[in-house]
Motif scaffolding. Structure first.
Motif, PDB file in Angstrom:
ATOM      1  N   UNK A 145       1.088  -1.222  -0.143  1.00  0.00           N
ATOM      2  CA  UNK A 145       0.005   0.211  -0.265  1.00  0.00           C
ATOM      3  C   UNK A 145       0.699   1.385  -0.013  1.00  0.00           C
ATOM      4  N   UNK A 146       1.473   1.475  -0.639  1.00  0.00           N
ATOM      5  CA  UNK A 146       2.171   2.609  -1.466  1.00  0.00           C
ATOM      6  C   UNK A 146       2.099   4.172  -0.715  1.00  0.00           C
ATOM      7  N   UNK A 147      -0.054   4.214  -1.299  1.00  0.00           N
ATOM      8  CA  UNK A 147      -0.250   5.299  -0.812  1.00  0.00           C
ATOM      9  C   UNK A 147      -0.420   5.793   0.480  1.00  0.00           C
ATOM     10  N   UNK A 148      -0.410   4.457   1.614  1.00  0.00           N
ATOM     11  CA  UNK A 148      -0.742   4.497   2.679  1.00  0.00           C
ATOM     12  C   UNK A 148       0.380   5.891   3.389  1.00  0.00           C
ATOM     13  N   UNK A 149       2.094   5.871   3.285  1.00  0.00           N
ATOM     14  CA  UNK A 149       2.966   6.421   3.184  1.00  0.00           C
ATOM     15  C   UNK A 149       2.519   7.958   2.939  1.00  0.00           C
ATOM     16  N   UNK A 237       8.173  20.745  13.342  1.00  0.00           N
ATOM     17  CA  UNK A 237       8.377  20.617  11.693  1.00  0.00           C
ATOM     18  C   UNK A 237       8.958  19.383  11.195  1.00  0.00           C
ATOM     19  N   UNK A 238      10.080  19.482  12.172  1.00  0.00           N
ATOM     20  CA  UNK A 238      11.268  18.692  12.712  1.00  0.00           C
ATOM     21  C   UNK A 238      12.124  17.990  13.482  1.00  0.00           C
ATOM     22  N   UNK A 239      12.137  16.852  14.123  1.00  0.00           N
ATOM     23  CA  UNK A 239      12.777  17.187  15.160  1.00  0.00           C
ATOM     24  C   UNK A 239      13.885  17.028  15.295  1.00  0.00           C
ATOM     25  N   UNK A 240      15.269  17.974  15.702  1.00  0.00           N
ATOM     26  CA  UNK A 240      16.554  18.321  15.125  1.00  0.00           C
ATOM     27  C   UNK A 240      17.426  17.169  15.951  1.00  0.00           C
ATOM     28  N   UNK A 241      17.015  16.516  16.629  1.00  0.00           N
ATOM     29  CA  UNK A 241      17.675  15.802  17.025  1.00  0.00           C
ATOM     30  C   UNK A 241      17.829  13.904  16.233  1.00  0.00           C
ATOM     31  N   UNK A 242      16.892  14.036  15.090  1.00  0.00           N
ATOM     32  CA  UNK A 242      16.650  12.229  14.524  1.00  0.00           C
ATOM     33  C   UNK A 242      16.908  11.645  13.967  1.00  0.00           C
ATOM     34  N   UNK A 243      18.439  12.287  13.847  1.00  0.00           N
ATOM     35  CA  UNK A 243      19.610  11.062  13.045  1.00  0.00           C
ATOM     36  C   UNK A 243      20.109  10.814  14.392  1.00  0.00           C
ATOM     37  N   UNK A 244      20.670  11.574  15.015  1.00  0.00           N
ATOM     38  CA  UNK A 244      21.419  10.751  16.302  1.00  0.00           C
ATOM     39  C   UNK A 244      21.242  10.024  17.036  1.00  0.00           C
ATOM     40  N   UNK A 245      19.763  10.600  17.558  1.00  0.00           N
ATOM     41  CA  UNK A 245      18.332   9.221  18.124  1.00  0.00           C
ATOM     42  C   UNK A 245      17.771   8.494  17.048  1.00  0.00           C
ATOM     43  N   UNK A 246      18.938   7.644  15.744  1.00  0.00           N
ATOM     44  CA  UNK A 246      18.210   6.544  15.324  1.00  0.00           C
ATOM     45  C   UNK A 246      17.105   7.088  14.655  1.00  0.00           C
ATOM     46  N   UNK A 247      16.379   8.168  14.503  1.00  0.00           N
ATOM     47  CA  UNK A 247      14.869   7.684  13.928  1.00  0.00           C
ATOM     48  C   UNK A 247      14.852   8.266  12.912  1.00  0.00           C
ATOM     49  N   UNK A 251      12.655   6.075   8.313  1.00  0.00           N
ATOM     50  CA  UNK A 251      12.254   4.394   9.614  1.00  0.00           C
ATOM     51  C   UNK A 251      10.813   4.891   9.539  1.00  0.00           C
ATOM     52  N   UNK A 252      10.061   3.163   8.847  1.00  0.00           N
ATOM     53  CA  UNK A 252       9.019   3.031   8.577  1.00  0.00           C
ATOM     54  C   UNK A 252       7.718   3.884   9.250  1.00  0.00           C
ATOM     55  N   UNK A 253       7.622   4.280  10.148  1.00  0.00           N
ATOM     56  CA  UNK A 253       6.694   4.689  10.679  1.00  0.00           C
ATOM     57  C   UNK A 253       7.363   6.303  11.306  1.00  0.00           C
ATOM     58  N   UNK A 254       8.050   6.970  10.706  1.00  0.00           N
ATOM     59  CA  UNK A 254       8.078   8.703  10.288  1.00  0.00           C
ATOM     60  C   UNK A 254       7.461   8.567   9.465  1.00  0.00           C
ATOM     61  N   UNK A 255       7.850   8.045   8.195  1.00  0.00           N
ATOM     62  CA  UNK A 255       7.650   7.725   6.610  1.00  0.00           C
ATOM     63  C   UNK A 255       5.880   7.640   6.791  1.00  0.00           C
ATOM     64  N   UNK A 313       2.369  13.261  15.681  1.00  0.00           N
ATOM     65  CA  UNK A 313       2.826  14.831  15.767  1.00  0.00           C
ATOM     66  C   UNK A 313       3.243  15.598  16.798  1.00  0.00           C
ATOM     67  N   UNK A 314       3.836  15.361  17.716  1.00  0.00           N
ATOM     68  CA  UNK A 314       4.251  15.248  18.572  1.00  0.00           C
ATOM     69  C   UNK A 314       5.678  15.250  18.961  1.00  0.00           C
ATOM     70  N   UNK A 315       6.460  16.880  19.496  1.00  0.00           N
ATOM     71  CA  UNK A 315       7.862  16.822  18.598  1.00  0.00           C
ATOM     72  C   UNK A 315       8.548  16.242  17.557  1.00  0.00           C
ATOM     73  N   UNK A 316       6.737  16.746  16.091  1.00  0.00           N
ATOM     74  CA  UNK A 316       7.677  16.636  14.809  1.00  0.00           C
ATOM     75  C   UNK A 316       7.809  14.944  15.254  1.00  0.00           C
TER      76      UNK A 316
END
Length: 482
Positions: A145-149, A237-247, A251-255, A313-316
């Motif tokens: 279901x690509x349209x679900x992302x 709008x985005x979380x500033x530490x997303x990459x160092x926190x491994x997210x 990542x599927x959930x975030x996409x 949506x919390x914390x981006x």
């Protein structure tokens, strides 16, 4: 589909009347991805859950119930492994295959054990009766279901795109009946069967809801018009530490949601989240009514909780792979014989205390390997504290300690420390770590965290950072927002 593993049902005097067991029955109801935002009675948002509200009011509610975290992105697998093994997170990955499961302990002490719904634990469910054991999530991977992302990008994109009530898309609709309704159907059927069994029962009812794909009948979506949906206080709008926190966004959930996050996309996702929660609540109501009608409710303890929370949506962020309360805390209600109504407790517990609690109430000695604790001494006022410190982890990229009102989050790969006073700042928006006045607090909590990690069999070196890309380093140096 897993077939029935049927067991004999002993009839008493040929009647259909509910029997009285010396030992109490247990109905354990487990949700997926369900944050405290979804509980209507907690008045955190607009979500409606009348049946869970009633259950909460009928017994004891623990308002600071945590999941310890996970060793990979499938946080639900780690949570369920801890729940069914009784082991803390750093032992559960191996221990779930080494020690008897919760259901086996109950079975070996005279209980008929029953399971339906989401399993997502290594190996097959170890219950006497199993109905429709489901995988980790309904199919929505991009090739299905690509349209679900990565949706919705705009109102026009939404109008032409994926809809949660479209039964042709599979997911929760696979098989023709919504999976939440299937779980309720099976739960009601087993209660009817249990009336004629001479043994007490342990029911493990595990909904896939409120996990994505957040699909529900249209009438539930319509309950939450977009203009009624609030933007979270800690929206980014985005979380500033997303990459160092491994997210990262990959990542599927975030996409599931486009980047940068928009208020419109967040509203749509929260609309669908609340709709799925309300639909599940109605199914839970059907199970609870069947229990009341059976005549067995007075001898049955009911525990409701979830495997972890969700950001939506919390914390981006969108998923659960973080150390913020919206993703670590879950509802935890217990009702039943001798538990007074309308009790609320604010001391921290872990949701996996559910196993030890049932063993306590059933008069079963807790096996030596089980690390979690019963909540009954808290309810009975025999103990004021369950755990002096709360520990959290996500892979090798995040660690957390909650000590009283203060939470310290560490991203060791970037040597980023974040400090929050969660009592004064419940939405975790004011990072105190860079305030010189709190330097000593950060130092003390770091020392406590390192000691707690040793106690938790955690071998990660907090002081050893891995190299990050220049782009990621720029984001850390110049974060947007809090």
């Amino acid at each position: 589909m897993i077939k029935y593993l049927l067991i004999p049902c002993l009839l008493m005097f040929g009647t259909l009347q509910a029997k009285e067991n010396k030992h109490p029955n247990f109905l354990f109801i487990f949700a997926d991805d369900m944050s405290l935002d979804t509980i209507g009675a907690m008045q955190r948002d607009v979500c409606k859950t009348p049946n869970l509200d009633k259950l909460m009011a009928s017994g004891a509610s623990f308002n600071r119930s945590y999941n310890m975290g996970a060793w990979n992105g499938a946080v639900c697998m780690a949570s369920r492994s801890m729940l069914n093994s009784g082991l803390f997170v750093n032992r559960a990955q191996e221990g779930i295959n080494k020690y008897p499961h919760w259901s086996e302990i109950m079975r070996d002490n005279g209980y008929t054990t029953y399971m339906t719904g989401k399993w997502h634990v290594p190996g097959k469910p170890r219950f006497d009766v199993v109905r429709d054991a489901r995988p980790g999530m309904p199919n929505t991977f991009p090739h299905n279901q690509p349209e679900a992302y990565n949706r919705p990008k705009s109102p026009e994109h939404y109008a032409k795109g994926w809809k949660p009530w479209d039964k042709t898309k599979g997911g929760f609709w696979e098989g023709g009946t919504h999976w939440s309704e299937v779980v309720a159907n099976h739960g009601v059927d087993f209660i009817e069967m249990a009336k004629n069994d001479d043994k007490p029962f342990f029911m493990y009812i595990a909904f896939n809801a409120t996990h994505d794909p957040r699909q529900a009948p249209k009438e539930y979506i319509d309950m939450y018009p977009l203009d009624s949906i609030k933007i979270p206080e800690n929206f980014l709008s985005s979380y500033p530490y997303a990459e160092p926190m491994g997210v990262p966004h990959s990542l599927r959930d975030e996409y599931l949601m486009p980047m940068p996050r928009t208020e419109y996309a967040v509203k749509v996702h929260r609309q669908e989240y609340f709709a799925l929660a309300t639909h599940m609540d109605e199914q839970i109501g059907r199970i609870l009514k069947a229990l009341d009608d059976s005549g067995m409710a007075d001898n049955t303890y009911i525990i409701f909780t979830a495997d972890h929370g969700l950001a939506v949506g919390r914390h981006g962020l969108v998923g659960k792979q973080c150390m913020y309360d919206h993703s670590m805390q879950v509802p935890f209600f217990i009702a039943g014989p001798q538990i007074k109504a309308k009790q609320q407790f604010d001391m921290p517990i872990y949701l996996q205390d559910a196993m030890a609690t049932t063993l306590d109430l059933a008069g079963i000695n807790k096996p030596k390997h089980v690390q979690f604790n019963s909540v009954m001494p808290l309810i009975n006022k025999k103990r004021k504290q369950q755990y002096p410190l709360i520990y959290g982890k996500y892979t090798h990229t995040q660690r957390m300690i909650q000590d009283g009102d203060y939470k310290l989050i560490v991203y060791p790969n970037a040597q980023v420390y974040r400090l929050f006073n969660t009592a004064k700042d419940p939405f975790e928006m004011i990072d105190l770590a860079k305030n010189p006045e709190y330097a000593n607090k950060v130092k003390k909590l770091t020392k406590k965290l390192k000691k707690l990690m040793l106690d938790m069999d955690d071998t990660l070196n907090l002081d050893q950072a891995k190299n990050l890309s220049q782009e990621a380093q720029k984001k850390i140096t110049n974060p947007d927002g809090h």
